[in-house]
Design a protein around this motif. Structure first.
Motif, PDB file in Angstrom:
ATOM      1  N   TRP A   1       0.823  -1.202   0.000  1.00  0.00           N
ATOM      2  CA  TRP A   1       0.000   0.000   0.000  1.00  0.00           C
ATOM      3  C   TRP A   1       0.860   1.256   0.000  1.00  0.00           C
ATOM      4  CZ3 TRP A   1      -4.973  -0.903  -0.871  1.00  0.00           C
ATOM      5  CH2 TRP A   1      -5.448  -2.185  -0.605  1.00  0.00           C
ATOM      6  N   PRO A   2       0.384   2.334  -0.608  1.00  0.00           N
ATOM      7  CA  PRO A   2       1.113   3.602  -0.534  1.00  0.00           C
ATOM      8  C   PRO A   2       1.335   4.015   0.923  1.00  0.00           C
ATOM      9  CG  PRO A   2      -0.654   3.730  -2.153  1.00  0.00           C
ATOM     10  CD  PRO A   2      -0.838   2.429  -1.419  1.00  0.00           C
ATOM     11  N   ARG A   3       2.374   4.781   1.140  1.00  0.00           N
ATOM     12  CA  ARG A   3       2.723   5.205   2.495  1.00  0.00           C
ATOM     13  C   ARG A   3       1.528   5.888   3.163  1.00  0.00           C
ATOM     14  NH1 ARG A   3       7.434   5.813   5.041  1.00  0.00           N
ATOM     15  NH2 ARG A   3       8.571   5.411   3.103  1.00  0.00           N
ATOM     16  N   GLY A   4       1.307   5.545   4.413  1.00  0.00           N
ATOM     17  CA  GLY A   4       0.241   6.168   5.179  1.00  0.00           C
ATOM     18  C   GLY A   4      -1.095   5.459   5.104  1.00  0.00           C
ATOM     19  N   ILE A   5      -1.147   4.288   4.384  1.00  0.00           N
ATOM     20  CA  ILE A   5      -2.414   3.579   4.186  1.00  0.00           C
ATOM     21  C   ILE A   5      -2.260   2.133   4.664  1.00  0.00           C
ATOM     22  CG2 ILE A   5      -4.091   2.757   2.469  1.00  0.00           C
ATOM     23  CD1 ILE A   5      -3.291   5.112   0.718  1.00  0.00           C
ATOM     24  N   VAL A   6      -3.298   1.604   5.280  1.00  0.00           N
ATOM     25  CA  VAL A   6      -3.399   0.174   5.537  1.00  0.00           C
ATOM     26  C   VAL A   6      -4.612  -0.334   4.776  1.00  0.00           C
ATOM     27  CG1 VAL A   6      -2.268   0.203   7.778  1.00  0.00           C
ATOM     28  CG2 VAL A   6      -4.738   0.557   7.653  1.00  0.00           C
ATOM     29  N   GLY A   7      -4.565  -1.598   4.402  1.00  0.00           N
ATOM     30  CA  GLY A   7      -5.696  -2.104   3.628  1.00  0.00           C
ATOM     31  C   GLY A   7      -5.671  -3.605   3.490  1.00  0.00           C
ATOM     32  N   SER A   8      -6.689  -4.117   2.802  1.00  0.00           N
ATOM     33  CA  SER A   8      -6.828  -5.557   2.583  1.00  0.00           C
ATOM     34  C   SER A   8      -7.660  -5.776   1.334  1.00  0.00           C
ATOM     35  CB  SER A   8      -7.494  -6.204   3.800  1.00  0.00           C
ATOM     36  OG  SER A   8      -7.592  -7.607   3.660  1.00  0.00           O
ATOM     37  N   ILE A   9      -7.352  -6.847   0.625  1.00  0.00           N
ATOM     38  CA  ILE A   9      -8.069  -7.211  -0.599  1.00  0.00           C
ATOM     39  C   ILE A   9      -8.531  -8.654  -0.473  1.00  0.00           C
ATOM     40  CG2 ILE A   9      -7.879  -7.580  -3.099  1.00  0.00           C
ATOM     41  CD1 ILE A   9      -5.720  -5.404  -3.148  1.00  0.00           C
ATOM     42  N   THR A  10      -9.709  -8.956  -0.999  1.00  0.00           N
ATOM     43  CA  THR A  10     -10.196 -10.326  -1.006  1.00  0.00           C
ATOM     44  C   THR A  10     -10.982 -10.597  -2.265  1.00  0.00           C
ATOM     45  OG1 THR A  10     -11.408 -11.996   0.276  1.00  0.00           O
ATOM     46  CG2 THR A  10     -12.371  -9.793   0.186  1.00  0.00           C
ATOM     47  N   HIS A  11     -11.034 -11.853  -2.654  1.00  0.00           N
ATOM     48  CA  HIS A  11     -11.838 -12.229  -3.815  1.00  0.00           C
ATOM     49  C   HIS A  11     -12.226 -13.693  -3.717  1.00  0.00           C
ATOM     50  CE1 HIS A  11      -7.728 -13.261  -4.871  1.00  0.00           C
ATOM     51  NE2 HIS A  11      -7.435 -11.984  -4.997  1.00  0.00           N
ATOM     52  N   CYS A  12     -13.379 -13.997  -4.253  1.00  0.00           N
ATOM     53  CA  CYS A  12     -13.837 -15.372  -4.436  1.00  0.00           C
ATOM     54  C   CYS A  12     -14.676 -15.354  -5.706  1.00  0.00           C
ATOM     55  CB  CYS A  12     -14.622 -15.864  -3.215  1.00  0.00           C
ATOM     56  SG  CYS A  12     -16.215 -15.068  -2.941  1.00  0.00           S
ATOM     57  N   PRO A  13     -15.067 -16.491  -6.245  1.00  0.00           N
ATOM     58  CA  PRO A  13     -15.800 -16.486  -7.515  1.00  0.00           C
ATOM     59  C   PRO A  13     -17.008 -15.547  -7.492  1.00  0.00           C
ATOM     60  CG  PRO A  13     -15.172 -18.715  -6.954  1.00  0.00           C
ATOM     61  CD  PRO A  13     -14.794 -17.868  -5.773  1.00  0.00           C
ATOM     62  N   GLY A  14     -16.999 -14.583  -8.425  1.00  0.00           N
ATOM     63  CA  GLY A  14     -18.118 -13.661  -8.568  1.00  0.00           C
ATOM     64  C   GLY A  14     -18.091 -12.461  -7.651  1.00  0.00           C
TER      65      GLY A  14
ATOM     66  N   VAL B   1      -8.104  -3.091  13.585  1.00  0.00           N
ATOM     67  CA  VAL B   1      -7.367  -2.850  14.815  1.00  0.00           C
ATOM     68  C   VAL B   1      -7.184  -1.356  14.958  1.00  0.00           C
ATOM     69  CG1 VAL B   1      -5.235  -3.284  16.095  1.00  0.00           C
ATOM     70  CG2 VAL B   1      -6.175  -5.063  14.589  1.00  0.00           C
ATOM     71  N   ALA B   2      -7.643  -0.810  16.054  1.00  0.00           N
ATOM     72  CA  ALA B   2      -7.552   0.636  16.278  1.00  0.00           C
ATOM     73  C   ALA B   2      -6.121   1.031  16.625  1.00  0.00           C
ATOM     74  CB  ALA B   2      -8.498   1.054  17.400  1.00  0.00           C
ATOM     75  N   GLY B   3      -5.810   2.320  16.398  1.00  0.00           N
ATOM     76  CA  GLY B   3      -4.515   2.845  16.778  1.00  0.00           C
ATOM     77  C   GLY B   3      -3.561   2.918  15.619  1.00  0.00           C
ATOM     78  N   ALA B   4      -2.475   3.637  15.824  1.00  0.00           N
ATOM     79  CA  ALA B   4      -1.475   3.814  14.778  1.00  0.00           C
ATOM     80  C   ALA B   4      -0.724   2.515  14.567  1.00  0.00           C
ATOM     81  CB  ALA B   4      -0.497   4.930  15.146  1.00  0.00           C
ATOM     82  N   ARG B   5      -0.422   2.202  13.323  1.00  0.00           N
ATOM     83  CA  ARG B   5       0.255   0.955  12.980  1.00  0.00           C
ATOM     84  C   ARG B   5       1.746   1.062  13.271  1.00  0.00           C
ATOM     85  NH1 ARG B   5       2.751  -1.458   9.058  1.00  0.00           N
ATOM     86  NH2 ARG B   5       2.907   0.452   7.867  1.00  0.00           N
ATOM     87  N   PRO B   6       2.337   0.049  13.959  1.00  0.00           N
ATOM     88  CA  PRO B   6       3.729   0.161  14.376  1.00  0.00           C
ATOM     89  C   PRO B   6       4.756  -0.162  13.302  1.00  0.00           C
ATOM     90  CG  PRO B   6       2.813  -1.900  15.170  1.00  0.00           C
ATOM     91  CD  PRO B   6       1.687  -1.127  14.517  1.00  0.00           C
ATOM     92  N   LEU B   7       4.364  -0.928  12.260  1.00  0.00           N
ATOM     93  CA  LEU B   7       5.345  -1.395  11.286  1.00  0.00           C
ATOM     94  C   LEU B   7       4.956  -0.990   9.882  1.00  0.00           C
ATOM     95  CD1 LEU B   7       5.934  -4.996  12.685  1.00  0.00           C
ATOM     96  CD2 LEU B   7       7.348  -2.973  13.054  1.00  0.00           C
ATOM     97  N   GLN B   8       5.793  -1.349   8.923  1.00  0.00           N
ATOM     98  CA  GLN B   8       5.573  -1.018   7.514  1.00  0.00           C
ATOM     99  C   GLN B   8       4.271  -1.619   7.010  1.00  0.00           C
ATOM    100  OE1 GLN B   8       8.693  -2.317   4.975  1.00  0.00           O
ATOM    101  NE2 GLN B   8       7.676  -1.708   3.092  1.00  0.00           N
ATOM    102  N   SER B   9       3.605  -0.899   6.083  1.00  0.00           N
ATOM    103  CA  SER B   9       2.317  -1.324   5.593  1.00  0.00           C
ATOM    104  C   SER B   9       2.402  -2.580   4.750  1.00  0.00           C
ATOM    105  CB  SER B   9       1.669  -0.202   4.771  1.00  0.00           C
ATOM    106  OG  SER B   9       0.392  -0.556   4.368  1.00  0.00           O
ATOM    107  N   GLY B  10       1.279  -3.314   4.691  1.00  0.00           N
ATOM    108  CA  GLY B  10       1.199  -4.482   3.840  1.00  0.00           C
ATOM    109  C   GLY B  10       0.286  -5.510   4.459  1.00  0.00           C
ATOM    110  N   VAL B  11      -0.663  -6.017   3.707  1.00  0.00           N
ATOM    111  CA  VAL B  11      -1.531  -7.064   4.227  1.00  0.00           C
ATOM    112  C   VAL B  11      -1.807  -8.063   3.129  1.00  0.00           C
ATOM    113  CG1 VAL B  11      -3.628  -5.759   3.769  1.00  0.00           C
ATOM    114  CG2 VAL B  11      -3.696  -7.587   5.404  1.00  0.00           C
ATOM    115  N   GLY B  12      -1.807  -9.306   3.487  1.00  0.00           N
ATOM    116  CA  GLY B  12      -1.867 -10.363   2.486  1.00  0.00           C
ATOM    117  C   GLY B  12      -3.141 -10.398   1.681  1.00  0.00           C
TER     118      GLY B  12
END
Length: 236
Positions: free
Chosen positions: A85-98, A223-234
């Motif tokens: 994710w771009p700096r300053g953003i946390v996020g997540s992506i998901t997909h299943c058929p349709g 999860v509330a609060g500022a994130r302690p480490l570099q961004s990225g979620v599977g």
């Protein structure tokens, strides 16, 4: 029984998130799905179905980012195949058929986001025994019987928890590293990390919510609060 659901064919990932987060989703086909050149370069040679899946996820992510008032930047792939994710953003992506969805938030508002979408059907034979403890299975048996596939809800809840925790630690959990309790009324669940994977720098428990409808199970954890480490979620 009070099970959170929505009228078909409408389902909403956004309804599972706090007000500081934004989500976008694609149900079925979307002619406006796009993949950016920078993303093509990191994706490499993959089957066409994976290209569509990847592009749909990135399209949802950019739509969610625009809803936060942010530019629609490329979302590349990290060392663990997670969206970067771009700096300053946390996020997540998901997909299943349709179905495909993405959720994002500013790091200053949330430390982590994890979402998951699954078909609303029972797990294949033998899977539940692989991903759960006997105590978890016993708790599922105490829940009201159909129309809800509680084994799939639990599976999806674990996926969302793993994605949220990955943002905080950059490591994946095994399915049996967390004990999940699903609450049939109110559409919520709680995941408790087992002592063998506990880390005092991150929460030992994760709360989430779910919705069932339109042939889908959707789950989300924040999860509330500022994130302690570099961004990225599977993007599993």
């Amino acid at each position: 029984m009070s099970v959170p659901s929505v009228p078909e064919p409408v389902v909403s990932m956004g309804g599972l998130l706090p007000a500081v987060a934004r989500a976008a989703q694609i149900v079925g086909h979307d002619d406006d799905v796009r993949i950016l050149p920078e993303e093509v370069a990191v994706l490499g040679r993959v089957p066409q179905a994976r290209v569509w899946e990847f592009a749909a996820g990135r399209t949802c992510a950019r739509r969610a980012m625009r809803a936060l008032g942010l530019p629609a930047s490329p979302i590349l792939i990290g060392a663990h195949r997670e969206p970067v994710w771009p700096r300053g953003i946390v996020g997540s992506i998901t997909h299943c058929p349709g179905y495909c969805a993405a959720a994002v938030a500013l790091e200053q508002d949330l430390a982590a986001v994890g979402i998951d979408a699954e078909p609303h059907e029972g797990l294949p034979a033998g899977v539940l025994e692989t991903i759960t403890s006997p105590a978890e299975r016993a708790a599922l048996e105490d829940l009201p019987s159909r129309p809800v596939c509680w084994d799939r809800v639990l599976f999806s809840a674990k996926e969302s928890i793993y994605k949220a925790r990955f943002t905080l630690t950059r490591t994946w959990l095994d399915f049996t590293d967390v004990f999940v309790t699903v609450h049939s009324s109110g559409g919520s669940f709680h995941g408790r990390l087992l002592e063998r994977v506990a880390d005092e720098t991150v929460p030992a428990g994760f709360d989430g919510c779910f919705v069932v409808g339109a042939g889908l199970v959707l789950t989300a954890v924040t999860v509330a609060g500022a994130r302690p480490l570099q961004s990225g979620v599977g993007d599993r």
